[in-house]
Scaffold this active site. Structure first.
Site, mmCIF file in Angstrom:
data_model
loop_
_atom_site.group_PDB
_atom_site.id
_atom_site.type_symbol
_atom_site.label_atom_id
_atom_site.label_comp_id
_atom_site.label_asym_id
_atom_site.label_seq_id
_atom_site.Cartn_x
_atom_site.Cartn_y
_atom_site.Cartn_z
ATOM 1 N N TRP A 36 0.814 -1.226 0.000
ATOM 2 C CA TRP A 36 0.000 0.000 0.000
ATOM 3 C C TRP A 36 0.844 1.272 0.000
ATOM 4 O O TRP A 36 1.840 1.367 0.729
ATOM 5 C CB TRP A 36 -0.878 0.003 1.249
ATOM 6 C CG TRP A 36 -1.509 1.315 1.575
ATOM 7 C CD1 TRP A 36 -0.940 2.351 2.267
ATOM 8 C CD2 TRP A 36 -2.826 1.756 1.224
ATOM 9 N NE1 TRP A 36 -1.823 3.404 2.366
ATOM 10 C CE2 TRP A 36 -2.993 3.065 1.738
ATOM 11 C CE3 TRP A 36 -3.887 1.172 0.524
ATOM 12 C CZ2 TRP A 36 -4.171 3.794 1.579
ATOM 13 C CZ3 TRP A 36 -5.063 1.897 0.370
ATOM 14 C CH2 TRP A 36 -5.205 3.187 0.894
ATOM 15 N N ASP A 39 0.129 9.176 0.819
ATOM 16 C CA ASP A 39 0.743 10.487 0.555
ATOM 17 C C ASP A 39 2.214 10.496 0.123
ATOM 18 O O ASP A 39 3.046 9.790 0.712
ATOM 19 C CB ASP A 39 0.741 11.344 1.831
ATOM 20 C CG ASP A 39 -0.563 11.335 2.556
ATOM 21 O OD1 ASP A 39 -1.521 10.740 2.068
ATOM 22 O OD2 ASP A 39 -0.621 11.929 3.644
ATOM 23 N N ARG A 167 -0.328 17.039 12.683
ATOM 24 C CA ARG A 167 0.488 16.176 11.806
ATOM 25 C C ARG A 167 0.927 16.847 10.509
ATOM 26 O O ARG A 167 0.506 17.935 10.179
ATOM 27 C CB ARG A 167 -0.273 14.889 11.489
ATOM 28 C CG ARG A 167 -1.614 15.080 10.805
ATOM 29 C CD ARG A 167 -2.279 13.723 10.551
ATOM 30 N NE ARG A 167 -3.639 13.854 10.081
ATOM 31 C CZ ARG A 167 -4.706 13.923 10.876
ATOM 32 N NH1 ARG A 167 -4.571 13.876 12.180
ATOM 33 N NH2 ARG A 167 -5.908 14.047 10.354
ATOM 34 N N GLU A 223 -5.219 18.659 6.467
ATOM 35 C CA GLU A 223 -4.047 17.788 6.434
ATOM 36 C C GLU A 223 -3.028 18.281 5.396
ATOM 37 O O GLU A 223 -3.362 19.034 4.484
ATOM 38 C CB GLU A 223 -4.471 16.355 6.063
ATOM 39 C CG GLU A 223 -5.468 15.740 7.027
ATOM 40 C CD GLU A 223 -5.726 14.262 6.744
ATOM 41 O OE1 GLU A 223 -5.656 13.468 7.688
ATOM 42 O OE2 GLU A 223 -6.005 13.908 5.585
ATOM 43 N N TRP A 306 -9.176 9.023 -0.254
ATOM 44 C CA TRP A 306 -9.656 8.131 0.815
ATOM 45 C C TRP A 306 -11.074 7.659 0.556
ATOM 46 O O TRP A 306 -11.445 6.554 0.958
ATOM 47 C CB TRP A 306 -9.576 8.823 2.171
ATOM 48 C CG TRP A 306 -8.163 9.042 2.621
ATOM 49 C CD1 TRP A 306 -7.500 10.234 2.703
ATOM 50 C CD2 TRP A 306 -7.217 8.033 3.021
ATOM 51 N NE1 TRP A 306 -6.204 10.026 3.132
ATOM 52 C CE2 TRP A 306 -6.008 8.697 3.333
ATOM 53 C CE3 TRP A 306 -7.279 6.651 3.140
ATOM 54 C CZ2 TRP A 306 -4.873 8.017 3.767
ATOM 55 C CZ3 TRP A 306 -6.140 5.969 3.570
ATOM 56 C CH2 TRP A 306 -4.962 6.655 3.875
HETATM 57 C C1 FRU Z 1 -3.418 12.141 4.569
HETATM 58 C C2 FRU Z 1 -3.083 11.457 5.870
HETATM 59 C C3 FRU Z 1 -2.125 12.310 6.691
HETATM 60 C C4 FRU Z 1 -1.428 11.304 7.539
HETATM 61 C C5 FRU Z 1 -1.336 10.113 6.623
HETATM 62 C C6 FRU Z 1 -1.436 8.787 7.320
HETATM 63 O O1 FRU Z 1 -3.763 11.295 3.537
HETATM 64 O O2 FRU Z 1 -4.258 11.176 6.577
HETATM 65 O O3 FRU Z 1 -2.745 13.346 7.390
HETATM 66 O O4 FRU Z 1 -0.189 11.769 7.946
HETATM 67 O O5 FRU Z 1 -2.368 10.230 5.685
HETATM 68 O O6 FRU Z 1 -1.110 7.744 6.472
#
Ligand code: FRU
Length: 498
Positions: A36, A39, A167, A223, A306
């Protein structure tokens, strides 16, 4: 010292990655070595090559404990896999090494800044993720986590900011040689905000200010921020979760947002002027940019979303990898809007040009030698009869008797639609997106880039881009053109050879 967890991941990916035949992956888009990918992370030019890291779960083609995968390229199109760079192997990141970025240190080492995730027991007895910012330093191949991790945690947050949603640090070196980073954060109003932190040496960080506030305008949590200057403007790229649609600009769910404004370097104040989506298609999220040695700002996004990850469905999960990056796109600002063009390096991959000039038609036609799943197809439209503009134009591609994907244009509405409902999905999820384009008298320019498992459509020289993944069999490679009313078009097709 490489941890046991990282050693195991490296061993696994080497065996498993080699078992995936080249033809079962995209040709010039980066895909997961195995398992998989989400990002893009740590996108940076270092020691003569572009480095791309990515959110990575090597052991399965669904999301799991996050590692950082790693690949390098000289031209952003031909990628070579390197061993995984980070594994969740420390108490502060044992539940995942989430997204982050990279920078080169003055001593020539490469610094990775990422989000460490660790589940902690809460006062109510349940477990919740704590997110902190961490560092790792390396030579472009192996990275050692910093002994002072985490470098930003709960105590560095402004009042009201959540410790569970903190994050995706994007780090850069400021003009005076000090460092800055921006992160996503959730303030007390439950939506999103972007925090700015500063550091003298890239290792000791402190909170500077809230750089931008969502105030529940664009989705909820923000994000994966990226923040940079472009063509005398300042851009803040964000990937908001849980969006409501707004006209043709934003759609429900996970989206992308570009805030265009100005930046006062003295006070480090960002003033928003305009907002727009980054990609208007189905599959695009969490983009990150790099500054190339010749000064171009190039962006790559996760060509997935997502909300559409289930497109293959549990019964038709046929590929041993899942997740691919978008084409690298050169960014510019024109008329106050973000434009994106495929990186110019792609031109070197074009071969076998086929041209059809001034084709005037109605109904459905195909053109000799215009087909393929690895092609660059340019189409310029104008009305066949200037007195009566056509009702609709469509190009159908990745086509056989069973499947096709389509881009259509209705000049009276100025709306372009990308539709992949006949592209092999058995799931009841979104398969279409629309966007508003600038068009006068039925004219439109389209550039369509196909790479086995995806389509990216650049409209009017990159004023809008629509991206989608397509997981149909490669034998579905036909292209046809449809017109309701008379259309005149110029078509050029190139093969894109790896
Ligand atoms: C965005 C996200 C980020 C996080 C990552 C986790 O797609 O949700 O915010 O760091 O993916 O895999």
């Amino acid at each position: 010292m490489i941890s046991q967890t990282l050693r195991e991941a490296r061993k696994y990916e080497e065996v498993s990655g080699k078992m995936i035949p080249e033809k079962d992956r995209p040709s010039f888009h980066l895909s997961a070595y195995t398992g998989w990918m989400n990002d893009p992370n740590g996108f940076f030019y270092y020691n003569g090559r572009y480095h791309m890291f990515y959110q990575y779960h090597p052991y399965d083609s669904v999301w799991g404990p996050m590692h950082w995968g790693h690949a390098v390229s000289e031209d952003l199109l031909h990628w070579e896999f390197l061993p995984a760079a980070l594994a969740p192997d420390e108490p502060y990141d044992r539940d995942g090494c989430f997204s982050g970025s990279a920078v080169e240190l003055p001593d020539g080492r490469q610094l990775l800044m990422y989000t460490g995730v660790a589940k902690k027991r809460m006062p109510d007895g349940g477990f919740r993720e704590l997110q902190t910012q961490c560092l790792a330093v390396g030579d472009g191949l192996d990275y050692e986590k910093y002994a002072g991790n985490p470098v930003l945690d709960q105590k560095d947050l402004p009042e009201g900011a959540s410790v569970h949603d903190f994050r995706d640090p994007k780090i850069w070196r400021a003009k005076d040689g000090t460092y800055r980073c921006v992160t996503g954060s959730r303030p007390a109003d439950g939506s999103g905000q972007i925090l700015l932190f500063e550091s003298e040496d890239a290792f000791h960080w402190k909170f500077r200010k809230v750089l931008a506030e969502n105030r529940n305008r664009f989705g909820k949590m923000w994000e994966c921020p990226d923040f940079f200057e472009l063509d005398e403007k300042q851009l803040l790229l964000i990937s908001p979760q849980d969006m409501f649609p707004q006209g043709f600009e934003y759609h429900n769910g996970n989206g992308t947002l570009c805030l265009i404004g100005s930046y006062d370097e003295e006070t480090e104040t960002f003033t928003e002027e305009r907002d727009q989506a980054i990609d208007y298609g189905i599959d695009f999220y969490a983009p990150q940019t790099v500054l190339t040695p010749d000064g171009r700002r190039v962006m790559i996004g996760w060509m997935q979303n997502w909300d559409t990850c289930g497109v293959l469905g549990p019964t038709s999960r046929v590929l041993p990898w899942f997740g691919q990056m978008s084409l690298p796109r050169e960014l510019s600002i024109k008329d106050g809007r973000l434009f994106q063009q495929p990186v110019r390096e792609l031109e070197a991959m074009r071969s076998q040009p086929v041209r059809h000039d001034q084709v005037t038609f109605e109904g459905e036609i195909s053109l000799p030698e215009v087909e393929g799943r690895q092609i660059d197809l340019e189409i310029e439209l104008s009305p066949g009869d200037p007195e009566r503009i056509y009702q609709k134009f469509a190009v159908r591609f990745a086509k056989n008797d069973q499947y096709h994907t389509a881009v259509s244009f209705r000049p009276y509405e100025s709306v372009v639609k990308l539709d992949r409902k006949f592209s092999g999905s058995r799931r009841a999820i979104i398969h279409q997106r629309r966007c508003l384009v600038r068009s006068e008298n039925g004219s439109l320019k389209l550039r369509l880039i196909l790479d086995r498992f995806s389509a990216e459509v650049f409209l009017n020289d990159g004023e809008q881009v629509m991206s989608a993944t397509i997981y149909t069999e490669q034998a579905a490679k036909g292209v046809s053109f449809f017109a309701d009313g008379s259309v005149t078009m110029n078509v050029v097709k190139y093969d894109l050879e790896g």
